[in-house]
Design an enzyme around this catalytic site. Structure first.
Site, PDB file in Angstrom:
ATOM      1  N   TRP A 163       0.829  -1.221   0.000  1.00  0.00           N
ATOM      2  CA  TRP A 163       0.000   0.000   0.000  1.00  0.00           C
ATOM      3  C   TRP A 163       0.856   1.262   0.000  1.00  0.00           C
ATOM      4  O   TRP A 163       0.589   2.217   0.764  1.00  0.00           O
ATOM      5  CB  TRP A 163      -0.936   0.031   1.224  1.00  0.00           C
ATOM      6  CG  TRP A 163      -1.674  -1.227   1.451  1.00  0.00           C
ATOM      7  CD1 TRP A 163      -2.647  -1.758   0.668  1.00  0.00           C
ATOM      8  CD2 TRP A 163      -1.499  -2.144   2.555  1.00  0.00           C
ATOM      9  NE1 TRP A 163      -3.086  -2.945   1.190  1.00  0.00           N
ATOM     10  CE2 TRP A 163      -2.399  -3.203   2.353  1.00  0.00           C
ATOM     11  CE3 TRP A 163      -0.679  -2.162   3.685  1.00  0.00           C
ATOM     12  CZ2 TRP A 163      -2.498  -4.276   3.231  1.00  0.00           C
ATOM     13  CZ3 TRP A 163      -0.773  -3.229   4.554  1.00  0.00           C
ATOM     14  CH2 TRP A 163      -1.674  -4.257   4.334  1.00  0.00           C
ATOM     15  N   GLY A 347     -30.499  11.560  -5.501  1.00  0.00           N
ATOM     16  CA  GLY A 347     -30.118  10.693  -6.624  1.00  0.00           C
ATOM     17  C   GLY A 347     -28.916  11.229  -7.384  1.00  0.00           C
ATOM     18  O   GLY A 347     -28.047  10.459  -7.813  1.00  0.00           O
ATOM     19  N   GLU A 370      -1.543   6.688   7.357  1.00  0.00           N
ATOM     20  CA  GLU A 370      -0.709   7.453   8.295  1.00  0.00           C
ATOM     21  C   GLU A 370      -1.207   7.328   9.739  1.00  0.00           C
ATOM     22  O   GLU A 370      -1.151   8.282  10.518  1.00  0.00           O
ATOM     23  CB  GLU A 370      -0.534   8.902   7.822  1.00  0.00           C
ATOM     24  CG  GLU A 370       0.114   8.919   6.441  1.00  0.00           C
ATOM     25  CD  GLU A 370       0.820  10.182   6.052  1.00  0.00           C
ATOM     26  OE1 GLU A 370       1.195  10.963   6.928  1.00  0.00           O
ATOM     27  OE2 GLU A 370       1.012  10.382   4.831  1.00  0.00           O
ATOM     28  N   THR A 372      -4.344   4.723  11.649  1.00  0.00           N
ATOM     29  CA  THR A 372      -5.813   4.659  11.670  1.00  0.00           C
ATOM     30  C   THR A 372      -6.357   5.548  12.800  1.00  0.00           C
ATOM     31  O   THR A 372      -5.605   5.959  13.690  1.00  0.00           O
ATOM     32  CB  THR A 372      -6.281   3.213  11.949  1.00  0.00           C
ATOM     33  OG1 THR A 372      -5.754   2.830  13.239  1.00  0.00           O
ATOM     34  CG2 THR A 372      -5.798   2.231  10.878  1.00  0.00           C
TER      35      THR A 372
HETATM   36  N1  CAA Z   1       6.651  10.354  17.830  1.00  0.00           N
HETATM   37  C1  CAA Z   1       7.940  10.153  18.173  1.00  0.00           C
HETATM   38  N2  CAA Z   1       8.365   9.000  18.735  1.00  0.00           N
HETATM   39  C2  CAA Z   1       7.448   8.045  18.948  1.00  0.00           C
HETATM   40  C3  CAA Z   1       6.088   8.196  18.602  1.00  0.00           C
HETATM   41  C4  CAA Z   1       5.711   9.417  18.021  1.00  0.00           C
HETATM   42  N3  CAA Z   1       4.433   9.652  17.647  1.00  0.00           N
HETATM   43  N4  CAA Z   1       5.412   7.070  18.916  1.00  0.00           N
HETATM   44  C5  CAA Z   1       6.313   6.235  19.450  1.00  0.00           C
HETATM   45  N5  CAA Z   1       7.538   6.819  19.468  1.00  0.00           N
HETATM   46  C6  CAA Z   1       8.789   6.258  19.988  1.00  0.00           C
HETATM   47  C7  CAA Z   1       8.655   5.954  21.482  1.00  0.00           C
HETATM   48  O1  CAA Z   1       9.010   7.079  22.253  1.00  0.00           O
HETATM   49  C8  CAA Z   1       9.602   4.794  21.651  1.00  0.00           C
HETATM   50  O2  CAA Z   1      10.920   5.260  21.772  1.00  0.00           O
HETATM   51  P1  CAA Z   1      11.833   4.891  23.060  1.00  0.00           P
HETATM   52  O3  CAA Z   1      11.955   3.412  23.099  1.00  0.00           O
HETATM   53  O4  CAA Z   1      13.129   5.591  22.836  1.00  0.00           O
HETATM   54  O5  CAA Z   1      11.091   5.409  24.241  1.00  0.00           O
HETATM   55  C9  CAA Z   1       9.515   4.063  20.346  1.00  0.00           C
HETATM   56  O6  CAA Z   1       9.040   4.992  19.395  1.00  0.00           O
HETATM   57  C10 CAA Z   1       8.603   2.862  20.398  1.00  0.00           C
HETATM   58  O7  CAA Z   1       7.347   3.341  20.830  1.00  0.00           O
HETATM   59  P2  CAA Z   1       6.216   2.397  21.419  1.00  0.00           P
HETATM   60  O8  CAA Z   1       6.797   1.482  22.441  1.00  0.00           O
HETATM   61  O9  CAA Z   1       5.101   3.307  21.832  1.00  0.00           O
HETATM   62  O10 CAA Z   1       5.826   1.523  20.149  1.00  0.00           O
HETATM   63  P3  CAA Z   1       4.559   0.630  19.885  1.00  0.00           P
HETATM   64  O11 CAA Z   1       4.995  -0.622  19.247  1.00  0.00           O
HETATM   65  O12 CAA Z   1       3.742   0.527  21.135  1.00  0.00           O
HETATM   66  O13 CAA Z   1       3.752   1.450  18.739  1.00  0.00           O
HETATM   67  C11 CAA Z   1       2.295   3.041  17.800  1.00  0.00           C
HETATM   68  C12 CAA Z   1       3.361   2.711  18.863  1.00  0.00           C
HETATM   69  C13 CAA Z   1       1.838   4.446  18.180  1.00  0.00           C
HETATM   70  C14 CAA Z   1       1.119   2.115  17.834  1.00  0.00           C
HETATM   71  C15 CAA Z   1       2.991   3.029  16.409  1.00  0.00           C
HETATM   72  O14 CAA Z   1       3.339   1.720  16.038  1.00  0.00           O
HETATM   73  C16 CAA Z   1       2.168   3.659  15.300  1.00  0.00           C
HETATM   74  O15 CAA Z   1       2.076   4.886  15.207  1.00  0.00           O
HETATM   75  N6  CAA Z   1       1.571   2.817  14.433  1.00  0.00           N
HETATM   76  C17 CAA Z   1       0.883   3.303  13.217  1.00  0.00           C
HETATM   77  C18 CAA Z   1       1.826   3.311  12.067  1.00  0.00           C
HETATM   78  C19 CAA Z   1       1.322   4.162  10.952  1.00  0.00           C
HETATM   79  O16 CAA Z   1       0.953   5.320  11.113  1.00  0.00           O
HETATM   80  N7  CAA Z   1       1.348   3.606   9.744  1.00  0.00           N
HETATM   81  C20 CAA Z   1       0.989   4.347   8.586  1.00  0.00           C
HETATM   82  C21 CAA Z   1       1.725   3.827   7.394  1.00  0.00           C
HETATM   83  S1  CAA Z   1       2.577   5.023   6.494  1.00  0.00           S
HETATM   84  C22 CAA Z   1       1.445   5.633   5.383  1.00  0.00           C
HETATM   85  O17 CAA Z   1       0.264   5.436   5.472  1.00  0.00           O
HETATM   86  C23 CAA Z   1       2.079   6.481   4.350  1.00  0.00           C
HETATM   87  C24 CAA Z   1       1.362   6.592   3.068  1.00  0.00           C
HETATM   88  O18 CAA Z   1       1.802   6.056   2.056  1.00  0.00           O
HETATM   89  C25 CAA Z   1       0.200   7.512   2.946  1.00  0.00           C
END
Ligand code: CAA
Length: 386
Positions: A163, A347, A370, A372
């Site tokens: 994707w 419609g 980016e 959900t």
């Molecule tokens: N900003 C900065 N740092 C962040 C952060 C943020 N928003 N969220 C997490 N981190 C950092 C944490 O501080 C942590 O760092 P440290 O170990 O140094 O403390 C590290 O990242 C790991 O964080 P978590 O333990 O919180 O990680 P997690 O596994 O619990 O996941 C989550 C956190 C918020 C669920 C994350 O996985 C997430 O945002 N998932 C969604 C991913 C996403 O947005 N995907 C979209 C795909 S890209 C796309 O769509 C592009 C396109 O083509 C349009």
């Protein structure tokens, strides 16, 4: 909980108004014509991408020294809204290039990487893609199966990404991959991969519900040798890089959602004044007035959240929470507004010539990519419970 409103004057500057007007004119003239056909036939002509680049839309916030416009995030929100009112397929190209790829390189890349890649991206000589998602790693972004094995002076990249916006059109890809699985998210790296590198293949193009003009592909990497100097940041910085970059990306998608909602609302307002039932314009029926009032109120609130997140970023405040709030709220507003726009059009709303059915289909993705809406709630909850 402290909330900062530094710089919030409810008054756009001359520069902001100029960016808004120029993008509006461009969208209404260049993007409006052909938007239905592009959606139906799933294409977006290179000439139109070039026109957006010539307008300075591909590197709006990049420093002028790297060929960018040096604008602030508020300008970016304004431009994204205007583009998205007309064509969300165009605006997602702009959003990914600006807030994921260009921002990521400028904020965390080396001087050599900026010279080599950023200038080309900011000026639109090529376009960028951000490759994080995988068949088994979407919301759970740490669970990367793509591997980047350290081979000394290069990484050996293997795996599949899914994707990927701009996947077919891009020339430069920021690819997230696991180097040290035993270290979890601290073992992930981000590598700059160029189209044409041996072993890198662009996979199938997705046939999507909405944003059908934008090209979304899978990517396949088989023993791709990526030079060490193409790693962004220190070893193991890839996950932090992705998260930090996505914070700004979410402002872009929130503004895209805002634009879809405004576009659907403006068409509905016009239609409601023209269409007559029971001897008067439907705008004079209270049932329609209430819908328009709800739309206008929700859109105004979404716009303020977008500006709040943009100002937080511009003023160097933490914007993790405000960006997530803006995206969560604006994407719901886009969905609700577009559904009601179809309802107001009756419609006519269900057929393509009236645009609102496309807007309804386009709106849905803003609740998914980016991060959900459920992920945005996790992000917000973590911030407020910190
Ligand atoms: N900003 C900065 N740092 C962040 C952060 C943020 N928003 N969220 C997490 N981190 C950092 C944490 O501080 C942590 O760092 P440290 O170990 O140094 O403390 C590290 O990242 C790991 O964080 P978590 O333990 O919180 O990680 P997690 O596994 O619990 O996941 C989550 C956190 C918020 C669920 C994350 O996985 C997430 O945002 N998932 C969604 C991913 C996403 O947005 N995907 C979209 C795909 S890209 C796309 O769509 C592009 C396109 O083509 C349009």
């Amino acid at each position: 909980m402290t909330t900062t409103f530094e710089g919030l004057s409810f008054q756009l500057s001359e520069e902001h108004l100029a960016v808004q007007q120029a993008t509006r004119d461009f969208a209404q003239t260049e993007l409006w014509a052909g938007v239905i056909e592009r959606d139906e036939k799933e294409f977006f002509p290179d000439e139109l991408v070039q026109k957006m680049a010539n307008m300075g839309l591909m590197g709006m916030m990049v420093s002028p020294q790297y060929g960018g416009g040096g604008m602030d995030t508020v300008s970016y929100v304004l431009a994204m809204e205007e583009l998205s009112k007309v064509d969300a397929s165009a605006s997602v190209m702009v959003s990914v290039n600006n807030s994921l790829v260009c921002y990521g390189l400028e904020a965390f890349g080396t001087e050599e990487q900026k010279q080599k890649y950023l200038t080309r991206l900011a000026t639109g000589q090529t376009i960028g893609a951000f490759a994080l998602s995988e068949p088994e790693a979407g919301s759970d972004a740490t669970s990367q199966h793509t591997t980047a094995i350290d081979m000394g002076d290069y990484y050996l990249l293997n795996g599949t990404k899914n994707w990927i916006t701009n996947g077919g059109r891009a020339g430069i890809y920021l690819v997230i991959a696991q180097t040290h699985p035993e270290k979890g998210h601290k073992g992930i790296n981000c590598l700059i991969v160029e189209k044409g590198m041996e072993g890198f293949q662009v996979g199938k193009k997705e046939n999507k519900l909405g944003i059908r003009g934008s090209d979304t592909h899978s990517l396949m990497f088989t023993d791709v040798k990526v030079p060490k100097e193409n790693r962004i940041g220190p070893d193991g910085f890839g996950f932090k890089f992705a998260m930090s970059t996505l914070n700004g990306g979410r402002i872009g998608i929130a503004s895209q959602a805002l634009g879809i909602a405004s576009g659907a609302y403006e068409l509905s307002l016009k239609y409601a004044k023209e269409r007559k039932t029971f001897g008067k314009p439907i705008a004079e029926h209270q049932a329609i007035q209430f819908k328009l009032a709800d739309m206008a109120t929700q859109i105004e609130a979404a716009r303020l959240l977008c500006f709040k997140a943009a100002l937080d970023k511009d003023n160097h405040h933490d914007y993790v929470k405000s960006a997530a709030m803006a995206k969560l709220f604006a994407s719901q507003v886009a969905m609700d507004t577009a559904i009601e726009a179809v309802q107001i059009h009756g419609g006519y709303g269900y057929v393509k010539e009236f645009h609102v059915e496309r807007m309804m289909r386009d709106a849905k993705i803003t609740q998914i990519y980016e991060g959900t809406s459920e992920i945005q709630k996790i992000v917000i909850a973590r911030e407020i419970l910190r």
